[in-house]
Write a protein that holds these residues in place. Structure first.
Motif, PDB file in Angstrom:
ATOM      1  N   ARG A 666       0.801  -1.227   0.022  1.00 38.44           N
ATOM      2  CA  ARG A 666      -0.026   0.110  -0.127  1.00 38.44           C
ATOM      3  C   ARG A 666       0.877   1.102  -0.170  1.00 38.44           C
ATOM      4  O   ARG A 666       1.406   1.525   0.883  1.00 38.44           O
ATOM      5  CB  ARG A 666      -0.827   0.215   1.274  1.00 38.44           C
ATOM      6  N   VAL A 667       1.032   2.021  -1.147  1.00 42.37           N
ATOM      7  CA  VAL A 667       1.584   3.331  -1.393  1.00 42.37           C
ATOM      8  C   VAL A 667       1.116   4.280  -0.188  1.00 42.37           C
ATOM      9  O   VAL A 667      -0.172   4.474  -0.566  1.00 42.37           O
ATOM     10  CB  VAL A 667       1.760   3.562  -2.497  1.00 42.37           C
ATOM     11  N   LEU A 668       1.812   4.735   0.495  1.00 41.17           N
ATOM     12  CA  LEU A 668       1.183   5.846   1.578  1.00 41.17           C
ATOM     13  C   LEU A 668       1.558   7.247   1.115  1.00 41.17           C
ATOM     14  O   LEU A 668       0.799   8.164   1.741  1.00 41.17           O
ATOM     15  CB  LEU A 668       2.003   5.737   2.958  1.00 41.17           C
ATOM     16  N   GLY A 669       2.381   7.497   0.047  1.00 40.77           N
ATOM     17  CA  GLY A 669       2.639   8.552  -0.393  1.00 40.77           C
ATOM     18  C   GLY A 669       3.997   8.646  -1.118  1.00 40.77           C
ATOM     19  O   GLY A 669       4.886   7.906  -0.995  1.00 40.77           O
ATOM     20  N   THR A 670       4.164   9.910  -1.717  1.00 39.04           N
ATOM     21  CA  THR A 670       5.578  10.026  -2.383  1.00 39.04           C
ATOM     22  C   THR A 670       5.872  11.604  -2.093  1.00 39.04           C
ATOM     23  O   THR A 670       5.209  12.490  -1.685  1.00 39.04           O
ATOM     24  CB  THR A 670       5.482  10.172  -4.021  1.00 39.04           C
ATOM     25  N   GLU A 671       7.417  11.700  -2.020  1.00 38.97           N
ATOM     26  CA  GLU A 671       7.743  13.107  -1.871  1.00 38.97           C
ATOM     27  C   GLU A 671       9.110  13.423  -2.724  1.00 38.97           C
ATOM     28  O   GLU A 671       9.807  12.546  -3.070  1.00 38.97           O
ATOM     29  CB  GLU A 671       8.332  13.074  -0.332  1.00 38.97           C
ATOM     30  N   GLN A 672       9.103  14.314  -3.408  1.00 37.19           N
ATOM     31  CA  GLN A 672      10.211  15.057  -4.304  1.00 37.19           C
ATOM     32  C   GLN A 672      11.422  15.572  -3.463  1.00 37.19           C
ATOM     33  O   GLN A 672      11.238  16.134  -2.585  1.00 37.19           O
ATOM     34  CB  GLN A 672       9.734  15.946  -5.282  1.00 37.19           C
ATOM     35  N   THR A 673      12.468  14.967  -3.769  1.00 38.11           N
ATOM     36  CA  THR A 673      13.637  15.026  -3.473  1.00 38.11           C
ATOM     37  C   THR A 673      14.742  15.764  -4.219  1.00 38.11           C
ATOM     38  O   THR A 673      14.560  15.770  -5.235  1.00 38.11           O
ATOM     39  CB  THR A 673      14.593  13.969  -2.500  1.00 38.11           C
ATOM     40  N   SER A 674      15.778  16.209  -3.944  1.00 36.28           N
ATOM     41  CA  SER A 674      16.900  16.730  -4.542  1.00 36.28           C
ATOM     42  C   SER A 674      17.365  15.730  -5.644  1.00 36.28           C
ATOM     43  O   SER A 674      17.377  14.357  -5.364  1.00 36.28           O
ATOM     44  CB  SER A 674      17.936  17.407  -3.787  1.00 36.28           C
ATOM     45  N   GLY A 675      18.056  16.237  -6.437  1.00 33.16           N
ATOM     46  CA  GLY A 675      18.793  15.320  -7.392  1.00 33.16           C
ATOM     47  C   GLY A 675      18.011  14.628  -8.362  1.00 33.16           C
ATOM     48  O   GLY A 675      18.449  13.388  -8.878  1.00 33.16           O
ATOM     49  N   LYS A 681       7.092   6.012   0.051  1.00 36.13           N
ATOM     50  CA  LYS A 681       6.785   5.353   1.259  1.00 36.13           C
ATOM     51  C   LYS A 681       5.404   4.415   1.280  1.00 36.13           C
ATOM     52  O   LYS A 681       4.391   4.822   0.574  1.00 36.13           O
ATOM     53  CB  LYS A 681       6.448   6.474   2.260  1.00 36.13           C
ATOM     54  N   ALA A 682       5.634   2.955   1.617  1.00 34.95           N
ATOM     55  CA  ALA A 682       4.503   2.265   1.420  1.00 34.95           C
ATOM     56  C   ALA A 682       4.741   1.196   2.656  1.00 34.95           C
ATOM     57  O   ALA A 682       5.652   1.125   3.215  1.00 34.95           O
ATOM     58  CB  ALA A 682       4.865   1.316   0.237  1.00 34.95           C
ATOM     59  N   GLU A 683       3.646   0.377   2.754  1.00 33.36           N
ATOM     60  CA  GLU A 683       3.385  -0.635   3.628  1.00 33.36           C
ATOM     61  C   GLU A 683       3.376  -2.077   2.904  1.00 33.36           C
ATOM     62  O   GLU A 683       2.489  -2.184   1.994  1.00 33.36           O
ATOM     63  CB  GLU A 683       2.399  -0.497   4.634  1.00 33.36           C
ATOM     64  N   VAL A 684       4.521  -2.674   3.101  1.00 31.08           N
ATOM     65  CA  VAL A 684       4.461  -4.099   2.558  1.00 31.08           C
ATOM     66  C   VAL A 684       4.493  -5.212   3.353  1.00 31.08           C
ATOM     67  O   VAL A 684       5.554  -5.315   4.243  1.00 31.08           O
ATOM     68  CB  VAL A 684       5.520  -3.943   1.408  1.00 31.08           C
ATOM     69  N   PRO A 685       3.770  -6.393   3.101  1.00 31.55           N
ATOM     70  CA  PRO A 685       3.954  -7.768   3.904  1.00 31.55           C
ATOM     71  C   PRO A 685       5.518  -8.208   3.734  1.00 31.55           C
ATOM     72  O   PRO A 685       6.130  -7.872   2.623  1.00 31.55           O
ATOM     73  CB  PRO A 685       3.090  -8.874   3.517  1.00 31.55           C
ATOM     74  N   GLU A 686       5.923  -8.596   4.857  1.00 27.92           N
ATOM     75  CA  GLU A 686       7.325  -9.130   4.901  1.00 27.92           C
ATOM     76  C   GLU A 686       7.487 -10.384   3.883  1.00 27.92           C
ATOM     77  O   GLU A 686       8.632 -10.600   3.403  1.00 27.92           O
ATOM     78  CB  GLU A 686       7.946  -9.162   6.238  1.00 27.92           C
ATOM     79  N   PHE A 687       6.714 -10.947   3.626  1.00 25.13           N
ATOM     80  CA  PHE A 687       6.512 -12.203   3.158  1.00 25.13           C
ATOM     81  C   PHE A 687       6.914 -11.787   1.437  1.00 25.13           C
ATOM     82  O   PHE A 687       7.352 -12.532   0.754  1.00 25.13           O
ATOM     83  CB  PHE A 687       5.274 -12.833   2.994  1.00 25.13           C
ATOM     84  N   GLU A 688       6.802 -10.508   1.210  1.00 26.23           N
ATOM     85  CA  GLU A 688       6.823 -10.212  -0.272  1.00 26.23           C
ATOM     86  C   GLU A 688       8.282  -9.365  -0.505  1.00 26.23           C
ATOM     87  O   GLU A 688       8.404  -9.059  -1.640  1.00 26.23           O
ATOM     88  CB  GLU A 688       5.643  -9.361  -0.540  1.00 26.23           C
ATOM     89  N   ILE A 689       8.878  -9.199   0.482  1.00 28.42           N
ATOM     90  CA  ILE A 689      10.271  -8.189   0.421  1.00 28.42           C
ATOM     91  C   ILE A 689      11.282  -8.985   0.747  1.00 28.42           C
ATOM     92  O   ILE A 689      12.450  -8.537   1.054  1.00 28.42           O
ATOM     93  CB  ILE A 689       9.820  -6.918   1.048  1.00 28.42           C
ATOM     94  N   GLY A 690      11.339 -10.175   0.874  1.00 28.50           N
ATOM     95  CA  GLY A 690      12.549 -11.203   1.308  1.00 28.50           C
ATOM     96  C   GLY A 690      13.577 -10.790   0.214  1.00 28.50           C
ATOM     97  O   GLY A 690      14.764 -10.784   0.753  1.00 28.50           O
ATOM     98  N   ARG A 691      13.460 -10.963  -1.038  1.00 29.73           N
ATOM     99  CA  ARG A 691      14.294 -10.712  -1.896  1.00 29.73           C
ATOM    100  C   ARG A 691      14.485  -9.187  -2.684  1.00 29.73           C
ATOM    101  O   ARG A 691      14.909  -9.147  -3.769  1.00 29.73           O
ATOM    102  CB  ARG A 691      14.426 -11.653  -3.121  1.00 29.73           C
TER     103      ARG A 691
END
Length: 732
Positions: A666-675, A681-691
């Protein structure tokens, strides 16, 4: 610099212990994998007379990439120090790996150095990870120069690469990224490619011919001068614009010819303070040649233009109780402050620590204080111990050349510091100090391992502790929920090297097993259960009956036990026994073997026997009651959810967000940075981000970074939860 070099006088090959910080230069080579950093180190060592014409040190072996793992993998995997001497200046060349998995070695090299050489391949260009390192150096004001390699490649174009470098590295001021030399080309071959045979100095307008394998200086012909006029004028204007003499530009624009000596001095000052970034070309020496193209010019840039250690501010230093200490930069007579920038294990001499001395002088056989703090979350215990310095030496390939002392500003190896780890501070025994550690990336790729045999199990703990002592970018976890030993690494190559080092260096064979995620269980609604434990088989029997009600609680509540027994149906002395049995069963789980959490268990009623009831019987009855309540209820499997922050170039934002959605994120939001970057920023189940560490690198071509932190456990989708339950049944 290179323009003012006369014929090479024949530099001494053996590095020595420096006697004064002004005679030391510490330079780190930075660039993507395959850009030619290690080859360039060999070429510089050859030109400086440190190796023979075969590129070998005197007793065999190369000066860099000498580790057996590096030979097998055909790439650098660790930081290497190669000291050479040029015109009375000791140059500590720090060769770093270019592959992203070994960025910890790169960060250590940046910490130990006073300036950086960015090595860029003319055939590959500038990649995103190299740009990010440039920005890191810019943030701390580190002086930099650029070296273009692989000019012999087909379609290699030095002037085009100079333009690319100015675009990539000179966003704020493109005129601060300019070449000092232009290549000279020989006759065009059958493939249409003309080899680079020499260089022309833009300031001195001298020709430096390398075609014979020896650098020969000559004057250009009248027909060659117009070819360099535009580039020369741009270089002079770039130097003058960075000059501390504000009248120089007016004089130049007024038509005054600026003295060559003044231009060179202003150039050196601008380079040393990180305001001007010269571009040079270099190539290894041909077979039988004594000097590689551009190596003399590069050595002159390092000795003449790069700063001395005096100009490198000392990192923040405190006493052990946190009180700030002011340490004068490079005071050889001041309090000892040194830092372990790399730790390695040698099969013959034991642990070897590569140390940068920032203050004081380090001598053999003196007792120093070793402080290591701030890495407890990576498996490193805080430690403060006194240890005796062993032999001091400078490395050269696999050799260790003894030195009598190491002054502030210099680097050397210290033998047999048994407790010192990478990042530790060495200071005086009577005045213990602590340096602020450098920033290191978080390892985000889990590697679950098991000992291959009983013999390996006995050696595993010691091998792992040594491994993480060497590499602070690796984190060791003993997961209490899954009962797994997990090495957290930066990527697959990092993991491969860790396994290889365990096997070859520490004699530990391990098996890689699937990494388990810490799941939880909870009740989806109210349920009741009755636990009956009655056994009569002669002699002392067992009798305990209890009735409970279970209801879910908000996340993070744990297990709440409530006693509502009336009339003494369960004697008071056995109520804690019921609770103990329930809590023990909750740890084991009630559906798929995962810990039960976030429920209230209410003891309502029960029965006891005056003789056969006991603590053990009511513990068993409590566990049975909880299992029965679970059998009649819907049980949720809870999975951990991580809060993920991804910093990615704007070109890849869409692809990254789409990928996160495909991971149930679930994407919580985006923020423009320099460069030209965006923070997602998002919330993701840990099952899905092992790799995810591997997949994100592939998705963004190595230009994105991410961090993760635990947010909470939440119910898993029913179809996935059912698969987990089936797997639990199959393995039970």
């Amino acid at each position: 610099m290179g323009d003012k070099v006369k014929e090479h006088p024949g530099a001494a090959g053996r590095a020595r212990a420096a006697d004064h910080p002004a005679s030391v230069r510490n330079v780190v080579l930075v660039g993507h994998s395959g850009s030619g950093k290690t080859t360039l180190v060999e070429a510089l060592a050859l030109t400086a007379g440190a190796v023979n014409r075969a590129g070998r040190v005197e007793d065999g072996g190369t000066v860099s990439d000498y580790d057996d793992i590096e030979h097998r993998q055909q790439r650098s995997v660790q930081l290497s120090l190669v000291p050479v001497e040029w015109n009375g200046i000791k140059i500590n060349i720090l060769d770093t790996p270019g592959y992203a998995d070994f960025v910890g070695e790169l960060r250590a090299g940046l910490r130990a150095a006073d300036a950086a050489l960015f090595v860029v391949s003319a055939s590959d260009g500038v990649d995103g990870s190299t740009r990010m390192v440039w920005e890191e150096c810019a943030a701390v004001g580190m002086p930099r120069a650029i070296v273009v390699t692989h000019l012999e490649a087909a379609r290699a174009d030095f002037q085009e690469m100079t333009r690319v470098c100015a675009e990539a590295f000179g966003a704020d001021d493109p005129d601060a990224v300019l070449p000092l030399y232009l290549p000279l080309y020989g006759a065009q071959g059958p493939d249409g490619h003309a080899p680079v045979t020499g260089l022309v100095g833009l300031l001195t307008q001298k020709l430096f011919d390398y075609s014979t394998g020896e650098r020969k200086e000559s004057e250009p012909g009248p027909e060659q001068l117009p070819d360099i006029e535009d580039a020369r004028n741009r270089l002079i204007e770039g130097i003058i614009s960075e000059s501390e003499d504000e009248t120089l530009m007016d004089r130049y624009l007024g038509g005054e010819e600026i003295d060559l000596k003044t231009l060179i001095e202003d150039l050196e000052r601008a380079v040393a303070r990180g305001a001007f970034y010269p571009v040079l070309a270099a190539a290894p020496a041909a077979d039988g040649a004594r000097q590689g193209l551009g190596t003399v010019e590069l050595l002159e840039l390092v000795t003449g233009g790069f700063p001395t250690p005096f100009e490198h501010p000392t990192p923040d230093v405190t006493s052990l109780d946190g009180e700030r200490r002011e340490i004068k930069p490079c005071d050889t007579g001041g309090p000892l402050v040194a830092e372990v920038v790399k730790t390695a294990s040698d099969p013959y001499v034991g642990r070897v620590s590569l140390v940068r001395v920032f203050s004081g002088t380090l001598r053999p056989d003196e007792t120093v204080h070793v402080s290591g703090h701030g890495l407890a979350d990576r498996g490193h215990e805080d430690h403060d111990v006194d240890e005796k310095i062993g032999a001091l030496s400078t490395p050269f390939g696999k050799q260790q050349r003894p030195v009598t002392h190491v002054i502030a500003g210099d680097l050397a190896c210290v033998a047999k510091l048994g407790r010192a780890e990478t990042g530790d501070t060495l200071s005086g025994r009577d005045d213990p100090l602590l340096m602020e550690p450098w920033e290191m990336p978080d390892p985000l790729l889990p590697l679950a391992i098991e000992a291959h045999s009983k013999a390996d199990e006995d050696k595993l703990s010691q091998g792992l502790s040594r491994l993480v002592a060497e590499d602070p970018t690796m984190r060791l976890e003993q997961n209490q929920d899954t009962h797994q030993v997990v090495l957290w690494c930066l990527g697959e190559a990092h993991a491969d090297v860790a396994l290889e080092r365990l096997r070859s260096r520490y004699g530990v064979q391990v098996d890689v097993v699937p990494h388990k995620v810490s799941l939880r269980e909870t009740f989806a609604g109210k349920s009741a259960g009755r636990g009956r434990h009655v056994k009569q088989s002669g002699g002392h029997g067992q009798f305990a009956i209890c009735e409970i009600e279970v209801e879910p609680l908000p996340g993070g509540s744990g297990i709440e036990f409530v006693d509502k027994v009336v009339g003494g149906a369960v004697p008071r002395q056995f109520i804690p026994s019921v609770e103990k049995g329930i809590r023990a069963q909750a740890v084991k789980g009630v559906a798929a073997g995962y810990q039960l959490v976030d429920v209230r268990v209410t003891l309502l009623d029960g029965k006891a026997h005056s003789v056969d009831s006991s603590d053990a019987a009511f513990q068993t009855a409590g566990a049975l009651a909880l299992r029965e309540a679970a059998a009649d209820a819907r049980i949720h499997l809870l999975e951990p959810v991580a809060e993920v922050s991804v910093l990615v170039g704007d070109d890849y934002v869409g692809a990254v967000m789409s990928d996160l959605s495909g991971r149930r994120g679930r994407v919580l939001g985006t923020e423009q940075t320099s460069g030209g970057r965006t923070l997602i920023k998002a919330e993701v189940p840990e099952f899905e981000i092992g790799r995810y560490a591997v997949d994100l690198r592939s998705l963004s071509h190595g230009t994105a970074r991410f961090s993760r932190s635990y947010a909470r456990h939440e119910p898993m989708p029913p179809q996935i939860a059912e698969k987990i339950r089936e797997q639990a049944k199959d393995t039970s």
